[in-house]
Design an enzyme around this catalytic site. Structure first.
Site, PDB file in Angstrom:
ATOM      1  N   HIS A   1      30.465  12.205 -23.678  1.00 33.37           N
ATOM      2  CA  HIS A   1      30.943  12.271 -22.293  1.00 33.37           C
ATOM      3  C   HIS A   1      30.229  13.388 -21.528  1.00 33.37           C
ATOM      4  O   HIS A   1      29.835  13.223 -20.379  1.00 33.37           O
ATOM      5  CB  HIS A   1      32.452  12.569 -22.260  1.00 33.37           C
ATOM      6  CG  HIS A   1      33.316  11.531 -22.918  1.00 33.37           C
ATOM      7  ND1 HIS A   1      33.968  11.768 -24.101  1.00 33.37           N
ATOM      8  CD2 HIS A   1      33.640  10.270 -22.548  1.00 33.37           C
ATOM      9  CE1 HIS A   1      34.680  10.698 -24.434  1.00 33.37           C
ATOM     10  NE2 HIS A   1      34.496   9.764 -23.505  1.00 33.37           N
TER      11      HIS A   1
ATOM     12  N   ASP B   1      28.426   1.876 -24.944  1.00 30.11           N
ATOM     13  CA  ASP B   1      29.187   0.673 -24.596  1.00 30.11           C
ATOM     14  C   ASP B   1      28.258  -0.289 -23.859  1.00 30.11           C
ATOM     15  O   ASP B   1      28.364  -0.486 -22.648  1.00 30.11           O
ATOM     16  CB  ASP B   1      30.389   1.055 -23.740  1.00 30.11           C
ATOM     17  CG  ASP B   1      31.354   1.946 -24.503  1.00 30.11           C
ATOM     18  OD1 ASP B   1      32.308   1.438 -25.087  1.00 30.11           O
ATOM     19  OD2 ASP B   1      31.109   3.170 -24.561  1.00 30.11           O
TER      20      ASP B   1
HETATM   21  P1  AMP Z   1      35.426   6.290 -22.810  1.00 32.12           P
HETATM   22  O1  AMP Z   1      36.133   7.585 -22.600  1.00 32.12           O
HETATM   23  O2  AMP Z   1      35.371   5.848 -24.229  1.00 32.12           O
HETATM   24  O3  AMP Z   1      35.892   5.210 -21.856  1.00 32.12           O
HETATM   25  O4  AMP Z   1      33.907   6.554 -22.409  1.00 32.12           O
HETATM   26  C1  AMP Z   1      33.571   7.040 -21.139  1.00 32.12           C
HETATM   27  C2  AMP Z   1      32.082   6.965 -20.973  1.00 32.12           C
HETATM   28  O5  AMP Z   1      31.438   7.761 -21.964  1.00 32.12           O
HETATM   29  C3  AMP Z   1      31.543   5.525 -21.136  1.00 32.12           C
HETATM   30  O6  AMP Z   1      30.527   5.299 -20.168  1.00 32.12           O
HETATM   31  C4  AMP Z   1      30.971   5.556 -22.523  1.00 32.12           C
HETATM   32  O7  AMP Z   1      29.923   4.638 -22.721  1.00 32.12           O
HETATM   33  C5  AMP Z   1      30.456   6.981 -22.604  1.00 32.12           C
HETATM   34  N1  AMP Z   1      30.284   7.387 -24.008  1.00 32.12           N
HETATM   35  C6  AMP Z   1      31.219   7.319 -24.982  1.00 32.12           C
HETATM   36  N2  AMP Z   1      30.693   7.713 -26.159  1.00 32.12           N
HETATM   37  C7  AMP Z   1      29.398   8.023 -25.914  1.00 32.12           C
HETATM   38  C8  AMP Z   1      28.308   8.483 -26.730  1.00 32.12           C
HETATM   39  N3  AMP Z   1      28.457   8.705 -28.033  1.00 32.12           N
HETATM   40  N4  AMP Z   1      27.115   8.697 -26.132  1.00 32.12           N
HETATM   41  C9  AMP Z   1      26.956   8.468 -24.805  1.00 32.12           C
HETATM   42  N5  AMP Z   1      27.929   8.035 -23.989  1.00 32.12           N
HETATM   43  C10 AMP Z   1      29.134   7.820 -24.538  1.00 32.12           C
END
Ligand code: AMP
Length: 300
Positions: free
Chosen positions: A55, A168
């Site tokens: 994030h 994602d």
């Molecule tokens: P989430 O909190 O899981 O909804 O993720 C929020 C954002 O962070 C989304 O755009 C995800 O794709 C991104 N994200 C989550 N994990 C990663 C990671 N390991 N590397 C890069 N971006 C990430």
């Protein structure tokens, strides 16, 4: 006066910090409107909280290309299926706000579910076709929830650019299509997957993994690397490549494959020939925890 736990955290953080923490749509809108009126380009990072370096990499990318960065922390109920982990999804608002403030985020939007959905949702944004592919196939309704909440967030924040993770990959395809077809004026920026030192893609769900499962989870990355090696040695038959990836997953007991596919990254259509830039994507259950990972052939 009593207040809900989230509301109390918001109030105490608000008193201590220079970062604006908005719990209501009105407050967030007012803050964004003032920034735009000052001629600033708002970069927006939507998240569900329980933040990690993945994030934060989005926040850093946003800071580089925008004047101010806003993030949202909202565990969106409409993207969880009835048997999924909505109630146990990690919630760490105070720690998340501290991390965001350290990274120079200027405003956080952390609404309650009632603020975002005061009544049962009856209006949906759905990208037909794409929403039933990859994660959408095993999580019916998931992408409809994602596109609906992201559309709402874009309306509230109206950012110049929004930052999403390649982790994602199907979500990226769905959101890009929604933005194009519904004429949102936001620029979508996609950032690389951030991994742990041993290669596991960072995820808020990794904290569910027990020690043994944490080791088993590495099979997702191993399966992707196996496919990459075969591709680099000249194999272009997608069926054979997918088979090799699935075999690798099958070898790890305790891990149950959801999907292993090679698809076009925009249409998410399966590819017969694994061309440069094709998306190799995997989802698997490690114990009860569903994890995903991917890479693009010839790119990383
Ligand atoms: P989430 O909190 O899981 O909804 O993720 C929020 C954002 O962070 C989304 O755009 C995800 O794709 C991104 N994200 C989550 N994990 C990663 C990671 N390991 N590397 C890069 N971006 C990430």
């Amino acid at each position: 006066m009593g207040c809900s736990e989230d509301e109390c955290i918001r109030r105490s953080m608000y008193e201590q910090s220079i970062m604006n923490i908005a719990g209501t749509i009105r407050e967030m809108r007012e803050w964004c409107e003032a920034r735009r009126a000052a001629g600033e380009r708002i970069g927006f990072v939507p998240t569900m909280g329980a933040l990690h370096e993945g994030h934060l990499s989005l926040v850093r990318a946003a800071r580089e290309s925008c004047d101010v960065v806003a993030a949202s922390i909202f565990v969106n109920p409409t993207q969880f299926g009835p048997n999924e982990d909505l109630s146990k999804y990690p919630r760490r608002l105070e720690r998340d706000c501290e991390l965001l403030e350290k990274e120079g985020v200027a405003a956080v939007f952390a609404p309650s579910a009632e603020e975002m959905y005061p009544r049962k949702a009856t209006t949906w944004v759905e990208v037909e076709g794409l929403s039933e592919r990859l994660d959408g196939r095993s999580r019916p309704g998931h992408f409809r929830g994602v596109t609906t909440v992201v559309a709402k967030l874009f309306h509230i924040v109206d950012p110049a650019a929004a930052f999403f993770g390649q982790k994602d990959a199907a979500q990226v395809a769905v959101i890009r299509r929604m933005v194009r077809e519904l004429n949102f004026r936001v620029e979508i920026v996609v950032c690389p997957i951030v991994r742990e030192a041993d290669g596991l893609a960072m995820s808020s769900r990794n904290i569910y993994l027990r020690a043994e499962e944490r080791k088993q989870a590495l099979v997702l990355r191993r399966a992707l690397i196996r496919v990459q090696e075969l591709w680099l040695s000249g194999e272009r038959n997608a069926v054979k490549l997918v088979e090799a990836g699935r075999d690798e997953i099958a070898r790890e007991k305790g891990v149950r494959l959801d999907y292993f596919e090679i698809v076009d990254p925009d249409s998410l259509d399966p590819m017969g020939e694994a061309l440069n830039g094709a998306l190799v994507a995997v989802a698997a259950y490690v114990g009860p925890t569903r994890l995903i990972d991917n890479f693009m052939l010839g790119i990383a």
